[in-house]
Design a protein around this motif. Structure first.
Motif, PDB file in Angstrom:
ATOM      1  N   ASP A 147      11.080  46.527  -7.612  1.00  0.00           N
ATOM      2  CA  ASP A 147      11.222  45.067  -7.620  1.00  0.00           C
ATOM      3  C   ASP A 147      11.339  44.420  -6.245  1.00  0.00           C
ATOM      4  N   VAL A 148      11.640  45.186  -5.221  1.00  0.00           N
ATOM      5  CA  VAL A 148      11.891  44.603  -3.902  1.00  0.00           C
ATOM      6  C   VAL A 148      10.886  45.140  -2.884  1.00  0.00           C
ATOM      7  N   PRO A 149      10.019  44.284  -2.342  1.00  0.00           N
ATOM      8  CA  PRO A 149       9.053  44.736  -1.334  1.00  0.00           C
ATOM      9  C   PRO A 149       9.767  45.317  -0.110  1.00  0.00           C
ATOM     10  N   ILE A 175      18.347  40.545  -6.960  1.00  0.00           N
ATOM     11  CA  ILE A 175      17.087  40.933  -6.334  1.00  0.00           C
ATOM     12  C   ILE A 175      16.800  40.117  -5.080  1.00  0.00           C
ATOM     13  N   ALA A 176      16.971  38.793  -5.136  1.00  0.00           N
ATOM     14  CA  ALA A 176      16.648  37.934  -3.988  1.00  0.00           C
ATOM     15  C   ALA A 176      17.518  38.285  -2.785  1.00  0.00           C
ATOM     16  N   ALA A 177      18.815  38.476  -3.010  1.00  0.00           N
ATOM     17  CA  ALA A 177      19.716  38.809  -1.922  1.00  0.00           C
ATOM     18  C   ALA A 177      19.415  40.207  -1.378  1.00  0.00           C
ATOM     19  N   THR A 178      19.045  41.132  -2.254  1.00  0.00           N
ATOM     20  CA  THR A 178      18.680  42.476  -1.815  1.00  0.00           C
ATOM     21  C   THR A 178      17.443  42.427  -0.931  1.00  0.00           C
ATOM     22  N   GLU A 183      15.052  43.013   4.535  1.00  0.00           N
ATOM     23  CA  GLU A 183      14.465  42.430   5.741  1.00  0.00           C
ATOM     24  C   GLU A 183      15.284  42.806   6.977  1.00  0.00           C
ATOM     25  N   ALA A 184      16.611  42.724   6.852  1.00  0.00           N
ATOM     26  CA  ALA A 184      17.486  43.090   7.964  1.00  0.00           C
ATOM     27  C   ALA A 184      17.386  44.582   8.271  1.00  0.00           C
ATOM     28  N   ASP A 185      17.330  45.420   7.234  1.00  0.00           N
ATOM     29  CA  ASP A 185      17.218  46.856   7.439  1.00  0.00           C
ATOM     30  C   ASP A 185      15.921  47.223   8.159  1.00  0.00           C
ATOM     31  N   LEU A 186      14.829  46.606   7.784  1.00  0.00           N
ATOM     32  CA  LEU A 186      13.540  46.892   8.416  1.00  0.00           C
ATOM     33  C   LEU A 186      13.529  46.412   9.865  1.00  0.00           C
ATOM     34  N   HIS A 187      14.233  45.299  10.138  1.00  0.00           N
ATOM     35  CA  HIS A 187      14.377  44.832  11.512  1.00  0.00           C
ATOM     36  C   HIS A 187      15.121  45.872  12.339  1.00  0.00           C
ATOM     37  N   TYR A 188      16.176  46.433  11.783  1.00  0.00           N
ATOM     38  CA  TYR A 188      16.934  47.472  12.479  1.00  0.00           C
ATOM     39  C   TYR A 188      16.051  48.689  12.755  1.00  0.00           C
TER      40      TYR A 188
END
Length: 214
Positions: A147-149, A175-178, A183-188
């Motif tokens: 469910d989460v890209p 889902i939206a908050a996840t 997004e933050a995890d991928l930035h890290y």
């Protein structure tokens, strides 16, 4: 900066690692192991204290163990000091946190972040790192994969006890908050460096000292 005054993910500077990816990984692992060895006496001391206090203030086992999704989406058993009354009900991935089940002693452990201390065992076993994307309950994570890209891609590195998403976004539900957390995890992951890691450590200490978050 967003309209509500909070930081955007891309507002935080992060320089690329000076070392090679392999050099960075080795240095990060050495730091993880040495730091966790220093924390072992604290873990033992807190565990003994909780063994004494739990019978009166938080009846039940001292440790809580839960399958979580680790690197490459492989499950592992994460350890925490138990902060909630036991429940046999299986929760869905978008269920809210059951605050009514958090005990008084458990609330103190959560605010001080001492409930996370047993996860240094996971770090020493190579299942986690001090800093990285926070691992979700495995059953929930399987749902998020569909469910989460980008959710699968956040698992290319070891999960962490603390991380960029934890310090800048905090606990999320739904889902939206996840998706914001991902997004933050991928930035890290894209900007990993020793400088960025130390910045997250500092932000974690600020959160612990200020007793904010949950």
């Amino acid at each position: 900066m967003t309209t509500d005054g909070s930081e955007r993910v891309d507002d935080v500077p992060a320089n690329a690692a000076v070392l090679t990816p392999r050099g960075f990984a080795i240095g990060k692992r050495v730091f993880d192991v040495l730091f966790c060895l220093l924390l072992l006496p604290i873990l033992i001391a807190v565990g003994v204290i909780l063994l004494i206090l739990n019978s009166a203030y938080n009846p039940g086992p001292v440790l809580f163990m839960q399958p979580r999704m680790g690197r490459n989406c492989i499950p592992f058993m994460a350890y925490k000091f138990r902060t909630m009354t036991p429940s046999s009900r299986r929760r869905r991935a978008n269920d809210p946190l059951e605050d009514d089940r958090i005990t008084g002693l458990g609330a103190a452990l959560r605010q001080s972040r001492l409930d996370e201390l047993p996860q240094i065992i996971n770090v020493l076993r190579g299942e986690m790192s001090l800093i990285g994307p926070r691992p979700d309950c495995y059953d929930h994570a399987v749902t998020f994969l569909n469910d989460v890209p980008g959710y699968k891609e956040r698992h290319v590195v070891l999960p962490g006890i603390s991380g960029f998403a934890q310090t800048e976004i905090g606990y999320v539900e739904g889902i939206a908050a996840t998706a914001r957390k991902v997004e933050a995890d991928l930035h890290y992951i894209a900007n990993r460096s020793f400088r960025f890691e130390m910045w997250i450590v500092w932000r974690t200490l600020v959160t612990v000292i200020s007793r904010t978050g949950r």
